[in-house]
Design an enzyme around this catalytic site. Structure first.
Site, short mmCIF file in Angstrom:
data_model
loop_
_atom_site.label_atom_id
_atom_site.label_comp_id
_atom_site.label_asym_id
_atom_site.label_seq_id
_atom_site.Cartn_x
_atom_site.Cartn_y
_atom_site.Cartn_z
N LEU A 19 0.80 -1.00 -0.06
CA LEU A 19 0.09 0.19 0.03
C LEU A 19 0.92 1.22 -0.25
O LEU A 19 1.70 1.46 0.94
CB LEU A 19 -0.94 0.12 1.32
CG LEU A 19 -1.64 -1.09 1.41
CD1 LEU A 19 -2.86 -1.05 2.51
CD2 LEU A 19 -2.46 -1.56 0.17
N ALA A 20 0.70 2.09 -0.95
CA ALA A 20 1.50 3.23 -1.11
C ALA A 20 0.94 4.37 -1.69
O ALA A 20 1.35 5.28 -2.10
CB ALA A 20 2.84 2.70 -2.22
N ARG A 26 2.07 15.45 5.94
CA ARG A 26 2.66 15.93 7.03
C ARG A 26 4.39 15.86 6.81
O ARG A 26 5.13 16.60 7.31
CB ARG A 26 2.47 14.92 8.18
CG ARG A 26 1.16 15.29 9.11
CD ARG A 26 0.93 14.17 10.15
NE ARG A 26 1.80 13.97 10.89
CZ ARG A 26 1.83 12.57 11.82
NH1 ARG A 26 0.93 11.74 11.55
NH2 ARG A 26 2.73 12.61 12.71
N THR A 92 -7.67 0.88 4.64
CA THR A 92 -6.61 -0.03 4.06
C THR A 92 -7.23 -1.27 3.47
O THR A 92 -6.65 -1.67 2.59
CB THR A 92 -5.85 -0.40 5.56
OG1 THR A 92 -6.60 -0.54 6.50
CG2 THR A 92 -4.67 0.72 5.67
N ASN A 181 -0.78 -3.46 16.60
CA ASN A 181 -0.67 -3.68 15.23
C ASN A 181 0.19 -2.99 14.41
O ASN A 181 0.34 -1.76 14.17
CB ASN A 181 -2.29 -3.64 14.54
CG ASN A 181 -2.01 -4.13 13.26
OD1 ASN A 181 -1.40 -4.96 12.83
ND2 ASN A 181 -3.15 -3.43 12.31
N ASN A 238 5.73 9.29 8.75
CA ASN A 238 4.77 10.07 8.50
C ASN A 238 5.19 11.81 8.50
O ASN A 238 4.41 12.52 7.68
CB ASN A 238 3.53 10.02 9.72
CG ASN A 238 2.90 8.90 9.64
OD1 ASN A 238 2.48 8.26 8.41
ND2 ASN A 238 2.38 8.33 10.65
N LYS A 345 36.11 11.53 -11.66
CA LYS A 345 34.88 11.44 -12.51
C LYS A 345 35.08 10.45 -13.77
O LYS A 345 36.00 10.94 -14.12
CB LYS A 345 34.08 12.46 -12.73
CG LYS A 345 32.82 12.40 -13.21
CD LYS A 345 32.44 13.28 -14.40
CE LYS A 345 33.10 13.21 -15.68
NZ LYS A 345 32.46 13.98 -16.68
#
Ligand code: UD1
Ligand code: CA
Length: 457
Positions: A19-20, A26, A92, A181, A238, A345
């Site tokens: 879940l994204a 915030r 969810t 949870n 968050n 580099k």
């Protein structure tokens, strides 16, 4: 440096749903929350890589609307993953159901992970799945919370999980429970859709809660299980302070792993790694060194203080720094030396070559045992294109020289210091490109006399 893990411990197929679709308000950021980085990889990237290590056989990622960048990151890390868009953020369970097409294809196990929980370990997913093989319908991941405010509480009877009560819906007595949870769950694949489709939105938030499947499964006569993990692992991000806390924890893991594999870190708390930093045995890293992405250091090399490295390969027994900057494409050969205030580099430095001070090497190759004097600059860019500089084995570049690319300096050749070199130098030749020195005998005496006379007037 993540500890390797036997992903094939289970032969059961496993669908991972990540879940994204977090809004991330915030974070106060133009960037979607799950794309913020820890140890130089997005949080979502960490979760996807961990799931792959844990043996997920298929992956579905649920993203929010208008999140092209998130979709791109998913494709970059796991090209096989399916992407689903959750149009409205209704909870969810609703988010998981956005991946209905994936859920409809039978997998033995389904695991649900959150894109903003980057510290989860592969063995934890394995632990979460194990009870499914023994007949549990749902496995919830719990942890002992120092401060349980905001988390869903595990309502238990003996070892039995009866329900998960969200903070907002919990009674005063339930709020005293500290076993919380962690959010991640494992569900038996053949039951997942049945359980999820029964979730209703009758709660304080008016959302479809994934956690409700515990009570639903029980009411259908199924067995629950709990897997307990440390609070650190389920640390969710968050805001920026929680992002920094996640960085601290992941850096600490990387430092511990480095030392466990035989690397000396003199002051580990001052060294910053990338998730993919690879260090050989007996590498020594002095205080205050930063590793960007894609650095490999082979055994016995020393990285001195205040160096910044990214996209660089450092061969065995080489020395880098103090105050060195290695950028992408820097390949430092065995026993080569890169000293202070040197930037390199897209350049290969041969075995035993030395670039000891104040130098810029870009788009170059330097042969073995060559010596690059202080203040040497490869002029690799003309404002439009980059050009290469080739320096042969055993060449000696005098200090403060500018090598104007494209240019080639032969094996064993010398460049006189202070030269601006614009033409190729053959093997074993001397190249000089500077004003010829002249001597005027007695000039200083005449000059002083004249100057003093002028002052007396
Ligand atoms: C959730 C759990 C809670 C647990 C906590 C652990 C539920 C109902 N609650 O609460 O029991 O203690 O995690 O951190 O599961 N998401 C979506 N779409 C949505 C809603 C959420 O994709 O419609 C994603 C979020 O981006 C996030 C994850 O799901 O990655 C969790 O959602 P969030 O709203 O943060 O849940 P919590 O209230 O923290
Ligand atoms: Ca959360």
């Amino acid at each position: 440096m993540t500890p390797s893990h036997n992903a094939q411990s289970s032969s059961r197929s496993c669908l991972a749903i990540v879940l994204a679709a977090g809004e991330g308000t915030r974070m106060k950021s133009a960037r979607p929350k799950v794309l913020h980085q820890v140890a130089n990889r997005s949080m979502l990237g960490h979760v996807l890589a961990t799931l792959a290590q844990a043996g997920a056989t298929s992956t579905a990622v649920v993203i929010g609307p208008d999140c092209e960048d998130v979709a791109k990151e998913v494709q970059k890390i796991s090209s096989q993953a399916r992407i689903f868009v959750q149009k409205d953020r209704l909870g969810t369970a609703h988010a998981v159901l956005s991946a209905r097409e994936s859920l409809a294809q039978p997998a033995d196990d389904v695991i649900i992970a959150f894109g903003d929980t980057p510290l989860i370990l592969p063995e934890t997913f394995t632990k979460l799945r194990a009870p499914l093989a023994e007949g549990a319908a749902v496995v919830a991941m719990g942890f002992e919370a120092k401060d349980p405010t905001g988390y869903g509480r595990f309502i238990t009877e003996g070892n039995e999980l009866l329900a998960i009560r969200e903070h907002r819906d919990a009674s005063e007595v339930e709020r005293l429970i500290t076993l919380c949870n962690g959010g991640l769950m494992a569900i038996r694949g053949d039951l997942a859709l049945t359980l999820l489709d029964r979730v209703e939105n009758k709660n304080a938030k008016g959302e479809y809660y994934l956690t409700d499947i515990v009570e639903i499964a029980r009411s259908l006569g199924h067995r629950m299980a709990i897997a307990v993990v440390s609070e650190e692992e389920v640390h969710g991000v968050n805001d920026r302070a929680q992002l920094a806390a996640a960085e601290r924890m992941i850096q600490d893991r990387l430092r511990q792993a480095a030392m466990a594999s035989g690397v000396t870190l003199i002051a580990p708390e001052t060294v910053f790694f990338s998730h993919d930093t690879r260090l050989g045995q007996d590498v020594v890293v002095e205080p205050h060194v930063v590793f960007g992405p894609g650095v490999v250091v082979e055994e016995g090399a020393v990285i001195h203080s205040f160096s910044h490295l990214e996209g660089a390969q450092i061969a065995s027994a080489a020395g880098v720094g103090p105050f060195a900057r290695l950028r992408p494409g820097a390949a430092i050969g065995p026993k080569a030396k890169v000293g202070n205030f040197v930037e390199i580099k897209n350049t290969e430095l041969g075995a035993g070559a030395k670039v000891s001070h104040l130098t810029y090497l870009g788009d170059a190759s330097v042969g073995a045992e060559a010596n690059i004097g202080a203040g040497t600059i490869t002029c690799n860019y003309d404002g439009f294109a980059k050009h290469r500089t080739e320096i042969g084995e055993g060449a000696f570049i005098g200090s403060n020289s500018s090598l104007v690319a494209p240019i080639s300096i032969g094996k064993g050749a010398f460049v006189g210091s202070g030269s601006v070199i614009t033409e190729n130098i053959p093997d074993d030749a001397l190249g000089l490109g500077r004003g010829r020195q002249t001597i005027k005998e007695g000039w200083a005496i005449l000059f002083r006399d004249k100057a003093q006379a002028a002052k007396r007037k």
